[in-house]
Structure formats: structure tokens, C-alpha cells
Scaffold this motif. Structure first.
Motif, PDB file in Angstrom:
ATOM      1  N   ASN A   1      13.278  -3.117   2.701  1.00 20.24           N
ATOM      2  CA  ASN A   1      12.163  -3.583   1.874  1.00 20.24           C
ATOM      3  C   ASN A   1      11.392  -4.602   2.706  1.00 20.24           C
ATOM      4  OD1 ASN A   1      10.387  -4.578  -0.015  1.00 20.24           O
ATOM      5  ND2 ASN A   1      11.914  -5.739  -1.149  1.00 20.24           N
ATOM      6  N   PRO A   2      10.134  -4.310   3.058  1.00 21.03           N
ATOM      7  CA  PRO A   2       9.397  -5.198   3.959  1.00 21.03           C
ATOM      8  C   PRO A   2       8.804  -6.428   3.287  1.00 21.03           C
ATOM      9  CG  PRO A   2       8.032  -3.322   3.403  1.00 21.03           C
ATOM     10  CD  PRO A   2       9.357  -3.095   2.737  1.00 21.03           C
ATOM     11  N   TYR A   3       9.366  -6.851   2.169  1.00 16.27           N
ATOM     12  CA  TYR A   3       8.877  -8.024   1.451  1.00 16.27           C
ATOM     13  C   TYR A   3      10.060  -8.912   1.086  1.00 16.27           C
ATOM     14  CZ  TYR A   3       4.749  -5.125   1.233  1.00 16.27           C
ATOM     15  OH  TYR A   3       3.681  -4.334   1.597  1.00 16.27           O
ATOM     16  N   PRO A   4       9.795 -10.198   0.771  1.00 14.29           N
ATOM     17  CA  PRO A   4      10.892 -11.128   0.481  1.00 14.29           C
ATOM     18  C   PRO A   4      11.658 -10.751  -0.785  1.00 14.29           C
ATOM     19  CG  PRO A   4       8.830 -12.301   0.912  1.00 14.29           C
ATOM     20  CD  PRO A   4       8.481 -10.860   0.746  1.00 14.29           C
ATOM     21  N   PRO A   5      12.895 -11.233  -0.906  1.00 16.50           N
ATOM     22  CA  PRO A   5      13.669 -10.973  -2.126  1.00 16.50           C
ATOM     23  C   PRO A   5      13.085 -11.702  -3.322  1.00 16.50           C
ATOM     24  CG  PRO A   5      14.846 -12.488  -0.670  1.00 16.50           C
ATOM     25  CD  PRO A   5      13.658 -11.993   0.095  1.00 16.50           C
ATOM     26  N   GLY A   6      13.296 -11.136  -4.504  1.00 14.71           N
ATOM     27  CA  GLY A   6      12.922 -11.803  -5.743  1.00 14.71           C
ATOM     28  C   GLY A   6      11.614 -11.375  -6.364  1.00 14.71           C
ATOM     29  N   GLY A   7      10.728 -10.735  -5.594  1.00 14.72           N
ATOM     30  CA  GLY A   7       9.445 -10.306  -6.135  1.00 14.72           C
ATOM     31  C   GLY A   7       9.532  -8.947  -6.794  1.00 14.72           C
TER      32      GLY A   7
ATOM     33  N   GLY B   1       7.438  -9.973   6.633  1.00  9.82           N
ATOM     34  CA  GLY B   1       6.599 -10.523   7.687  1.00  9.82           C
ATOM     35  C   GLY B   1       5.372  -9.672   7.934  1.00  9.82           C
ATOM     36  N   SER B   2       4.259 -10.336   8.237  1.00 10.60           N
ATOM     37  CA  SER B   2       2.999  -9.677   8.587  1.00 10.60           C
ATOM     38  C   SER B   2       2.556  -8.683   7.522  1.00 10.60           C
ATOM     39  CB  SER B   2       3.135  -8.980   9.949  1.00 10.60           C
ATOM     40  OG  SER B   2       1.901  -8.486  10.395  1.00 10.60           O
ATOM     41  N   GLY B   3       2.654  -9.091   6.255  1.00 12.58           N
ATOM     42  CA  GLY B   3       2.167  -8.252   5.166  1.00 12.58           C
ATOM     43  C   GLY B   3       2.889  -6.925   5.015  1.00 12.58           C
ATOM     44  N   GLY B   4       4.134  -6.865   5.433  1.00 11.63           N
ATOM     45  CA  GLY B   4       4.912  -5.629   5.331  1.00 11.63           C
ATOM     46  C   GLY B   4       5.042  -4.884   6.648  1.00 11.63           C
ATOM     47  N   ASN B   5       4.316  -5.317   7.682  1.00 12.84           N
ATOM     48  CA  ASN B   5       4.320  -4.584   8.947  1.00 12.84           C
ATOM     49  C   ASN B   5       5.623  -4.722   9.720  1.00 12.84           C
ATOM     50  OD1 ASN B   5       1.707  -3.745   8.424  1.00 12.84           O
ATOM     51  ND2 ASN B   5       0.773  -5.412   9.591  1.00 12.84           N
ATOM     52  N   VAL B   6       6.316  -5.851   9.588  1.00 12.03           N
ATOM     53  CA  VAL B   6       7.587  -6.047  10.293  1.00 12.03           C
ATOM     54  C   VAL B   6       8.625  -5.047   9.805  1.00 12.03           C
ATOM     55  CG1 VAL B   6       9.523  -7.628  10.662  1.00 12.03           C
ATOM     56  CG2 VAL B   6       7.168  -8.472  10.847  1.00 12.03           C
ATOM     57  N   GLY B   7       8.746  -4.921   8.493  1.00 14.34           N
ATOM     58  CA  GLY B   7       9.707  -3.965   7.936  1.00 14.34           C
ATOM     59  C   GLY B   7       9.320  -2.533   8.219  1.00 14.34           C
ATOM     60  N   ALA B   8       8.018  -2.236   8.142  1.00 10.80           N
ATOM     61  CA  ALA B   8       7.562  -0.872   8.431  1.00 10.80           C
ATOM     62  C   ALA B   8       7.876  -0.498   9.877  1.00 10.80           C
ATOM     63  CB  ALA B   8       6.064  -0.748   8.160  1.00 10.80           C
ATOM     64  N   ASP B   9       7.694  -1.444  10.775  1.00 14.51           N
ATOM     65  CA  ASP B   9       7.989  -1.176  12.178  1.00 14.51           C
ATOM     66  C   ASP B   9       9.482  -0.914  12.387  1.00 14.51           C
ATOM     67  OD1 ASP B   9       7.205  -0.976  14.939  1.00 14.51           O
ATOM     68  OD2 ASP B   9       8.087  -2.953  15.272  1.00 14.51           O
ATOM     69  N   ALA B  10      10.332  -1.637  11.661  1.00 13.44           N
ATOM     70  CA  ALA B  10      11.776  -1.419  11.773  1.00 13.44           C
ATOM     71  C   ALA B  10      12.146  -0.002  11.335  1.00 13.44           C
ATOM     72  CB  ALA B  10      12.526  -2.450  10.931  1.00 13.44           C
ATOM     73  N   VAL B  11      11.490   0.489  10.294  1.00 14.13           N
ATOM     74  CA  VAL B  11      11.737   1.865   9.848  1.00 14.13           C
ATOM     75  C   VAL B  11      11.265   2.849  10.913  1.00 14.13           C
ATOM     76  CG1 VAL B  11      11.151   3.622   8.132  1.00 14.13           C
ATOM     77  CG2 VAL B  11      11.631   1.276   7.396  1.00 14.13           C
ATOM     78  N   ALA B  12      10.059   2.630  11.434  1.00 17.10           N
ATOM     79  CA  ALA B  12       9.480   3.547  12.419  1.00 17.10           C
ATOM     80  C   ALA B  12      10.354   3.664  13.664  1.00 17.10           C
ATOM     81  CB  ALA B  12       8.082   3.091  12.798  1.00 17.10           C
ATOM     82  N   LYS B  13      10.999   2.571  14.047  1.00 15.86           N
ATOM     83  CA  LYS B  13      11.781   2.553  15.282  1.00 15.86           C
ATOM     84  C   LYS B  13      13.266   2.852  15.065  1.00 15.86           C
ATOM     85  CE  LYS B  13       8.733  -0.369  18.044  1.00 15.86           C
ATOM     86  NZ  LYS B  13       7.544  -0.094  17.233  1.00 15.86           N
TER      87      LYS B  13
ATOM     88  N   ALA C   1      -3.921 -12.884  -3.457  1.00 13.14           N
ATOM     89  CA  ALA C   1      -2.716 -13.250  -2.712  1.00 13.14           C
ATOM     90  C   ALA C   1      -2.947 -13.248  -1.210  1.00 13.14           C
ATOM     91  CB  ALA C   1      -1.580 -12.295  -3.065  1.00 13.14           C
ATOM     92  N   GLY C   2      -4.190 -13.050  -0.780  1.00 12.44           N
ATOM     93  CA  GLY C   2      -4.490 -13.074   0.641  1.00 12.44           C
ATOM     94  C   GLY C   2      -5.547 -12.061   1.009  1.00 12.44           C
ATOM     95  N   ALA C   3      -6.252 -12.317   2.098  1.00  9.44           N
ATOM     96  CA  ALA C   3      -7.292 -11.405   2.564  1.00  9.44           C
ATOM     97  C   ALA C   3      -6.692 -10.057   2.951  1.00  9.44           C
ATOM     98  CB  ALA C   3      -8.033 -12.006   3.748  1.00  9.44           C
ATOM     99  N   GLY C   4      -7.325  -8.979   2.492  1.00 11.69           N
ATOM    100  CA  GLY C   4      -6.870  -7.638   2.819  1.00 11.69           C
ATOM    101  C   GLY C   4      -5.826  -7.076   1.890  1.00 11.69           C
ATOM    102  N   THR C   5      -5.371  -7.859   0.914  1.00  7.81           N
ATOM    103  CA  THR C   5      -4.416  -7.341  -0.068  1.00  7.81           C
ATOM    104  C   THR C   5      -5.156  -6.481  -1.092  1.00  7.81           C
ATOM    105  OG1 THR C   5      -4.685  -9.285  -1.493  1.00  7.81           O
ATOM    106  CG2 THR C   5      -2.947  -9.378   0.190  1.00  7.81           C
TER     107      THR C   5
END
Length: 331
Positions: free
Chosen positions: A44-50, A78-90, A167-171
Motif C-alpha cells: 500500500n503506497p500510503y501511510p497506515p490509518g487512512g 512517499g512521493s504521492g504513492g510513487n515510492v510504493g508503485a515503484d517497489a511493485v514495478a521492480k 490535500a496537495g497540488a495534483g491530487t
């Protein structure tokens, strides 16, 4: 002793049959016919609890019950979900690392960011949709507008006077406001926050006039009488709050929702993907999951792998001009 049998062993005919069968068994296992045969890691590329964490855990719990194997949620934010997505891709394309994809990393990020460590189309296998979640347009109690037409009239009479938080620019929350401004022909001031919670506090306090927020948190505030809900951003009304109209009832074609996918790395065997999809359908169409999702304002969303891949591409193309026009691009 059995004829043609080696001393202390099986008959040669049985050994030959076993030898011939072994590659077929290996191919069947490699194709995913027995998936899952061990625990599955779900990123899950987002923090726990949400809300995304809670919804992911509801899905993984049902998958664990259906398959008899544990689906273990790992939060890699991290990075709006990109850190977790990258972990899946790799990850290895063996079916034992999957993850939550969706609008942020797979439809918005390709335009929002100048460069990404992954290709949103080529580096993933899309298994199914998981859920769709509308945003809710709410105003603070000092804003005189009680309907969307009244709000549009107020904004047209006071260009640039009223602000909206996100919640932030680009959301999707920002883009919902940008789309509203374009389609209604009104000028608003965007105030980006680091997450929804501080924006909600300023909305209640009257420091911002309005907010486009994921429905669970703001709907709760509305039902407590702390903010005034005007409309949801989905194409139709939300089953979680059918009494609240959709913006599309006043601005035809308006539709911005948060949507998610079950994704894996590129190269998953087709037979394995088909099995993942079928098991996911059992989970997403089960009554316990449907109840859990709707309690949070989300709608379960099963799709075929082909449909979710096509939907992702269409959403990226649809949102790209809006992202560029909003000025949210990250260089």
C-alpha cells in the motif's frame, strides 16, 4: 520382483511417466494454476490509518479467507504513492508481490512529474479495479450558498475572492476544484495543504471557503453539522450519501473520483492473472467487503484486466490537459 524394475525402486514405466509429468506439473505451477501457494505481499503506497489503508486491509482480509493464504499489507509511502508503485514495478513477476495502484500513480503522476522511476503503462500488470471513491464538495458554514447553483452564482459575482483547499497540488482534490472552475467558468484561489486533515481544520474554522475532499472524512464532518455538503464529484450520487446531489446534475459531464487497482509487475503469466482476477471478484462481490467499503463511502469495483488497463490509459489522457492547465506540474 517386478519385471523391468530396478532393485529397490519403482518400475521403469512408472519412473518414465513421472519424468514426463514433471515438466507439465512445473509449467502448471509456473503459470499460476495453484496461485497462491504461499503468503502474498500487498504494498500500500500510503501511510497506515487512512482510508486507502483501511480499504486495502478489508480486501486483503477477504482474499486471505478465500485463498487460505495470508495477504500481508506493507505500507511503503512517499512521493504521492510513487515510492510504493515503484517497489511493485521492480518486484519479481512471480505473483507474490502485488500492490495498490490507481489514479495518483498511474494516471496523474505521468503528467504531474517530469520524470518517474517507472512507466505507468509498461511496468505493471493490471489485475482488476478495487474501488472507486468520490470526493465531496463542502463549504464552511459562513458561506451563504446552500446549493451548487448558488455557489456558482456567488463565485461569479466575486471572482478570486473565495478559496478552496486540497490535500496537495495534483491530487484528485485539487483537480476536482480545477475542473469545477473550468466547467462553471468561475475563479477560485487554490490553497494546497500537506494532507486533508489540516485543510479540514481550516474549513471548519472558516479560513478557507470550501474544500473538495475524499468523502469519508468530510461526510462525517457534515453529519456532525460542522460543514455544509453541497455535492459529490462522481458522475452519479454516492450510495453512501444518496441525499447529496452530484455536481454533474448541474455541470453535465463532471466526474472526478479516486479509483484504485490491484497491480503487479509487468510479466505476470496470463493464467496467473486470470486466477487473481477470479479470486478478486469473489472478494469484491462478497457481502462483508461490500458493507465495509460502503461504510467508508467507497464502491467495490471489479473489472477485467483488459478493462482496467484501458480505463487507466483513458484517465491519463483525460486528466493530462487539466493537470497542465492547473499549473501543478512538478519539474
Amino acid at each position: 520382483m517386478t519385471r523391468n524394475a530396478p532393485p529397490g525402486g519403482l518400475p521403469r514405466r512408472a519412473l518414465l511417466a513421472a519424468a514426463l509429468a514433471a515438466p507439465a506439473i512445473a509449467r502448471a505451477q509456473g503459470s499460476g494454476a495453484d496461485w497462491p501457494s504461499r503468503p502474498v505481499r500487498y504494498i500500500n503506497p500510503y501511510p497506515p490509518g487512512g482510508p486507502t489503508d483501511t480499504l486495502s486491509r478489508i480486501f486483503c482480509a477477504r482474499m486471505s479467507e478465500i485463498t487460505g493464504q495470508q495477504f500481508v499489507v506493507e505500507n511503503r509511502s512517499g512521493s504521492g504513492g510513487n515510492v510504493g508503485a515503484d517497489a511493485v514495478a521492480k518486484s519479481a513477476p512471480d505473483g507474490y508481490t502485488l500492490g495498490l495502484g490507481g489514479i495518483a500513480s498511474h494516471a496523474i503522476a505521468p503528467t504531474l512529474y517530469r520524470s518517474l522511476p517507472f512507466d505507468a503503462a509498461r511496468d505493471f500488470t493490471f489485475v482488476t479495479g478495487l474501488w472507486q471513491l468520490p470526493n465531496l464538495l463542502a463549504v464552511n458554514l459562513q458561506v451563504p450558498a446552500k446549493t451548487v447553483p448558488e455557489l456558482i452564482a456567488l463565485l461569479k459575482a466575486n471572482p478570486g475572492k473565495y478559496s478552496y483547499g486540497s490535500a496537495g497540488a495534483g491530487t484528485t482534490l485539487h483537480l476536482a476544484g480545477a475542473m469545477f472552475g473550468q466547467m462553471a467558468g468561475v475563479e477560485m484561489v487554490h490553497v494546497p495543504y500537506r494532507g486533508s486533515a489540516p485543510a479540514q481544520l481550516d474549513l471548519i474554522a472558516g479560513r478557507i471557503a470550501m474544500m473538495f475532499d475524499n468523502i469519508p472524512g468530510t461526510l462525517s464532518l457534515a453529519r456532525q453539522g460542522q460543514v455544509r455538503p453541497l455535492a459529490v464529484t462522481s458522475a452519479g450520487r454516492s450510495p453512501a450519501a444518496p441525499e447529496i446531489p452530484a455536481i454533474s446534475e448541474y455541470l453535465p459531464g463532471f466526474d472526478v473520483v479516486s479509483w484504485t487497482t490491484l497491480s503487479g509487475p509487468a510479466g505476470l503469466p496470463p493464467a496467473m492473472v486470470a486466477r487473481m482476477n477470479a479470486l478478486s471478484r469473489q472478494a469484491l462481490e462478497s457481502e462483508p467487503l461490500i458493507r465495509g467499503y460502503r461504510d467508508l463511502g467507497a464502491e467495490p469495483w471489479w473489472t477485467t484486466p483488459e478493462d482496467i488497463a484501458g480505463y487507466r490509459a483513458a484517465q491519463e489522457a483525460r486528466l493530462a490537459p487539466l493537470i497542465r492547465a492547473s499549473g501543478a506540474r512538478v519539474e
